[in-house]
Design a protein around this motif. Structure first.
Motif, short mmCIF file in Angstrom:
data_model
loop_
_atom_site.label_atom_id
_atom_site.label_comp_id
_atom_site.label_asym_id
_atom_site.label_seq_id
_atom_site.Cartn_x
_atom_site.Cartn_y
_atom_site.Cartn_z
N UNK A 1 -36.11 -14.12 11.34
CA UNK A 1 -34.92 -13.27 11.30
C UNK A 1 -34.84 -12.54 9.97
N UNK A 2 -34.56 -11.28 10.03
CA UNK A 2 -34.31 -10.50 8.81
C UNK A 2 -33.03 -11.03 8.17
N UNK A 3 -32.94 -11.01 6.85
CA UNK A 3 -31.70 -11.44 6.20
C UNK A 3 -30.50 -10.59 6.62
N UNK B 1 -41.35 -18.45 16.41
CA UNK B 1 -40.35 -18.35 15.35
C UNK B 1 -40.81 -19.19 14.18
N UNK B 2 -40.82 -18.61 12.99
CA UNK B 2 -41.27 -19.30 11.80
C UNK B 2 -40.37 -18.91 10.63
N UNK B 3 -40.71 -19.36 9.43
CA UNK B 3 -39.89 -18.99 8.28
C UNK B 3 -40.25 -17.57 7.82
N UNK B 4 -39.34 -16.95 7.12
CA UNK B 4 -39.48 -15.54 6.73
C UNK B 4 -40.66 -15.30 5.79
N UNK B 5 -41.10 -16.30 5.07
CA UNK B 5 -42.21 -16.10 4.12
C UNK B 5 -43.57 -16.05 4.80
N UNK B 6 -43.66 -16.54 6.02
CA UNK B 6 -44.96 -16.53 6.70
C UNK B 6 -44.97 -15.73 8.00
N UNK C 1 -40.27 -9.30 10.91
CA UNK C 1 -38.89 -9.71 10.75
C UNK C 1 -38.06 -8.98 11.79
N UNK C 2 -37.19 -9.70 12.46
CA UNK C 2 -36.36 -9.12 13.52
C UNK C 2 -34.97 -8.85 12.95
N UNK C 3 -34.53 -7.63 13.12
CA UNK C 3 -33.18 -7.24 12.73
C UNK C 3 -32.50 -6.66 13.97
N UNK C 4 -31.18 -6.76 14.03
CA UNK C 4 -30.44 -6.17 15.14
C UNK C 4 -29.09 -5.71 14.61
#
Length: 183
Positions: A39-41, A77-82, A86-89
């Motif tokens: 997930x995008x921040x 689904x994994x952590x943002x660093x790997x 990135x999914x944003x909505x």
């Protein structure tokens, strides 16, 4: 501006929507190389609006629908660093006007002959919502794919109807991610 976009998770109540999704993507990207997402921040509706539909329940429905569709496509689904992407909505709501005209003509009547024309116009205001899902390449931080779907909003739905509506909308949106190869 971004705050305004998030206010509109009402958009996800698009159950009866007939609009087809709109997609755009970077043709130079090798989407087959993407296998994981995070997930995008910035992917967070609940902290960006005060509308009735913007709440933890709606947030959960959106994420569950996106996660389900991504899993169907083989993404993990994994952590943002790997993650590969990135999914944003985000969402927006616009007010539109619908106008109906009824034309009535007159003809012969008992003991009266004449022609006439009358127009009756009715105008209604309604809300149209748009939900946008973005895929961002994590390494380059560049947008590589965007899908958007617009539809007339419906209120007074049950939780089950809202969930079904969101699932349907997200499935339609992500039906072209990753994009199908052009021949």
């Amino acid at each position: 501006m971004l705050r305004k976009l998030f206010v509109a998770s009402l958009v996800l109540v698009l159950g009866a929507c007939t609009q087809t999704p709109d997609w755009d993507y970077d043709r130079s990207v090798q989407f087959a190389n993407y296998k994981s997402y995070a997930w995008s921040p910035d992917a967070d509706l609940k902290n960006h609006g005060r509308e009735y539909q913007v709440n933890d329940l709606m947030e959960k429905r959106i994420r569950n629908a996106i996660s389900s569709e991504m899993a169907k496509q083989g993404f993990t689904l994994t952590d943002a660093n790997s993650a590969d992407v990135l999914v944003n909505y985000h969402a927006s709501v616009d007010t539109k006007l619908e106008e109906d005209e009824m034309h009535i003509s007159y003809g012969a009547r008992w003991n009266y002959w004449g022609l006439g024309w009358q127009t009756h116009t009715t105008t209604r205001e309604y809300e149209v919502g748009t939900i946008v899902v973005d895929m961002i390449d994590r390494n380059s931080n560049q947008l590589v794919w965007r899908g958007a779907k617009e539809g007339r909003l419906r209120n007074k739905q049950t939780p089950e109807q809202r969930t079904a509506s969101i699932n349907k909308t997200i499935a339609e949106l992500l039906s072209n991610f990753p994009p199908k190869p052009q021949h």
